[in-house]
Design an enzyme around this catalytic site. Structure first.
Site, PDB file in Angstrom:
ATOM      1  CG  ASP A  99      10.387  -3.835 -54.182  1.00 40.68           C
ATOM      2  OD1 ASP A  99       9.022  -3.336 -53.806  1.00 40.68           O
ATOM      3  OD2 ASP A  99      10.842  -3.475 -55.299  1.00 40.68           O
ATOM      4  CG  HIS A 102       6.092  -4.179 -52.266  1.00 44.65           C
ATOM      5  ND1 HIS A 102       6.193  -4.256 -53.520  1.00 44.65           N
ATOM      6  CD2 HIS A 102       4.953  -4.748 -51.873  1.00 44.65           C
ATOM      7  CE1 HIS A 102       5.210  -4.962 -54.046  1.00 44.65           C
ATOM      8  NE2 HIS A 102       4.457  -5.069 -53.102  1.00 44.65           N
ATOM      9  CG  ASP A 110       8.448  -1.563 -59.466  1.00 38.95           C
ATOM     10  OD1 ASP A 110       9.374  -2.264 -59.487  1.00 38.95           O
ATOM     11  OD2 ASP A 110       7.325  -1.845 -59.232  1.00 38.95           O
TER      12      ASP A 110
HETATM   13 ZN   LIG Z   1       7.515  -3.269 -54.963  1.00 45.61          ZN
END
Ligand SMILES: [Zn+2]
Length: 441
Positions: A153, A180, A306
């Site tokens: 990510d 991601h 996030d």
């Molecule tokens: Zn991300």
């Protein structure tokens, strides 16, 4: 340890289907009983939960705790990030691997697992060494050390053969890959959604295809591999069709949405507002509607913030140069309420499911008793006033990151108390608490 008698709240436990007014008895680190006919033990502290929801402790499967960090940026630590999580109602978080050094070794996994924290922290470890996208990590070893998922990510894994190998190892290790979805070739210098606003601001355009292309590539690669696959922070409508089609074909694919993509559009970037700069970028109203519909349809099953804290200096720049990301974990509950309940997409039990048991299933935490309320299970729970009215006031944030485009926004719904393993990690209970007991951490 204090025993607790949590009195008369609406107990919502999506895992068991319970949705009823009841009392919850906590003794030591465990829930020992849930029901309306319970007697309050003489030595228990009483919390009056009338009018409140009693939820399993909230789980956020996508946060950036920025720890370890040998770069000296001091954006967040496991201690500050988990205190912020507790303030937002969370008892469990899964942290992403774009740390310094990257979360690609058992040493860093152990660092995360052993750090003092106000929430349970489970690391998501890298799929490639240094998140460089070139050489797969030892996924078996990382999972054995305690990683609950694999992701690069911050970046997607672009190379097809590397990605195939990672998916194979993820499948063999019985874990999940969290992608991601960002094709790097399509997003060089990209800063916000491709369109008229990006053009008027003179910043790099981020095409929608950059997300859809990697997602579709992964689904195709994974067809014969059969790894569990999770698409992080989805931003565009077409991705919903890709996930729905893959699920219809029997692939183990899940999707995730963040609060900002469920509420804001690229217009939040007008005037070069860097607080609205996020990866993937804010899109259009049609995308917001498509994501909400995907939540209602069960295509998106996991809500995750996030949470991406940054110091003020990295946002006080030209839009093109500013950092991506938003500090979100303390304010997400009412934002989800606004986006998903007030809009009619889902109800409270489904919202709680998407913030508890669905994340537990994703990260393999169900077997630890997390994401659910059951006698004998860990006393991880969140007491929510669904109608509490408050305002986003960034100077009061517990997180080191005050970077949010929601500053000043009126909110409805708030975690009044967070309990992890029988200890209060956050409490703003006022008269609802019958003793002078302070939060433990
Ligand atoms: Zn991300």
């Amino acid at each position: 340890m204090t025993d607790w008698f949590i009195q008369g709240g609406r107990v919502i436990d999506p895992a068991s289907g319970v949705d009823a007014v009841a009392h919850v008895l906590v003794q030591g680190a465990s829930i020992t009983a849930i029901g309306l006919d319970l007697e309050c033990p003489a030595d228990a502290a009483v919390i009056d939960a009338e009018g409140c929801l009693i939820s399993p402790g909230l789980i956020d499967t996508h946060v950036h705790l920025r720890d370890p960090d040998t770069s000296g940026h001091h954006e967040e630590t496991i201690a500050t990030g988990t205190r912020a999580a507790a303030a937002g109602g969370f008892t469990t978080v899964c942290c992403m691997p774009n740390t310094t050094p990257a979360l690609d070794s058992t040493e860093v996994v152990n660092h995360v697992l052993q750090a003092p924290a106000s929430a349970r922290v489970f690391p998501v470890a890298c799929g490639t060494k240094g998140r460089a996208g070139l050489e797969p990590t030892d996924i078996h070893e990382l999972v054995a050390a305690g990683a609950v998922g694999i992701s690069d990510d911050g970046d997607g894994i672009a190379d097809d053969s590397v990605m195939a190998r990672v998916l194979q190892d993820v499948q063999k290790a019985g874990t999940v890959f969290m992608q991601h979805c960002q094709d790097p070739a399509m997003t060089q210098g990209a800063a916000m959604n491709a369109g008229a606003i990006a053009q008027s601001l003179g910043v790099g355009p981020w095409p929608r295809e950059a997300e859809v292309a990697m997602l579709q590539r992964d689904i195709d690669l994974n067809r014969d591999i059969g790894a569990r696959y999770h698409a992080q922070h989805m931003s565009v409508a077409e991705s919903m069709d890709v996930i729905a089609a893959a699920r219809a074909q029997g692939q183990q694919v899940t999707g995730e949405a963040a609060p900002h993509h469920l509420l804001l559009t690229e217009e939040a970037c007008l005037g070069g507002n860097t607080m609205a700069k996020v990866n993937p970028p804010l899109r259009t109203q049609a995308d917001v509607q498509a994501l909400r519909q995907a939540v209602a349809d069960g295509v998106i099953t996991v809500l995750a913030t996030d949470h991406a804290p940054h110091p003020a200096s990295s946002k006080a720049r030209e839009f093109q140069q500013a950092s991506f990301g938003m500090s979100a974990i303390e304010i997400c509950l009412p934002l989800y309420r606004e986006a998903l309940i007030d809009s009619g997409a889902i109800d409270w039990p489904r919202l709680i499911a998407m913030m508890t048991i669905e994340g537990a299933r994703l990260a393999g935490l169900e077997a630890k008793g997390l994401g659910q309320l059951s006698p004998g299970g860990p006393a991880d729970l969140t007491i929510i006033d669904p109608d509490a009215q408050w305002t986003v006031d960034t100077p009061t944030f517990t997180s080191m990151g005050r970077n949010t485009p929601f500053s000043g926004r009126a909110l409805r719904g708030r975690a009044l108390a967070t309990m992890r393993g029988g200890q209060l990690t956050h409490a703003t209970l006022g008269d609802r608490l019958d003793s002078g007991i302070e939060p433990a951490a």
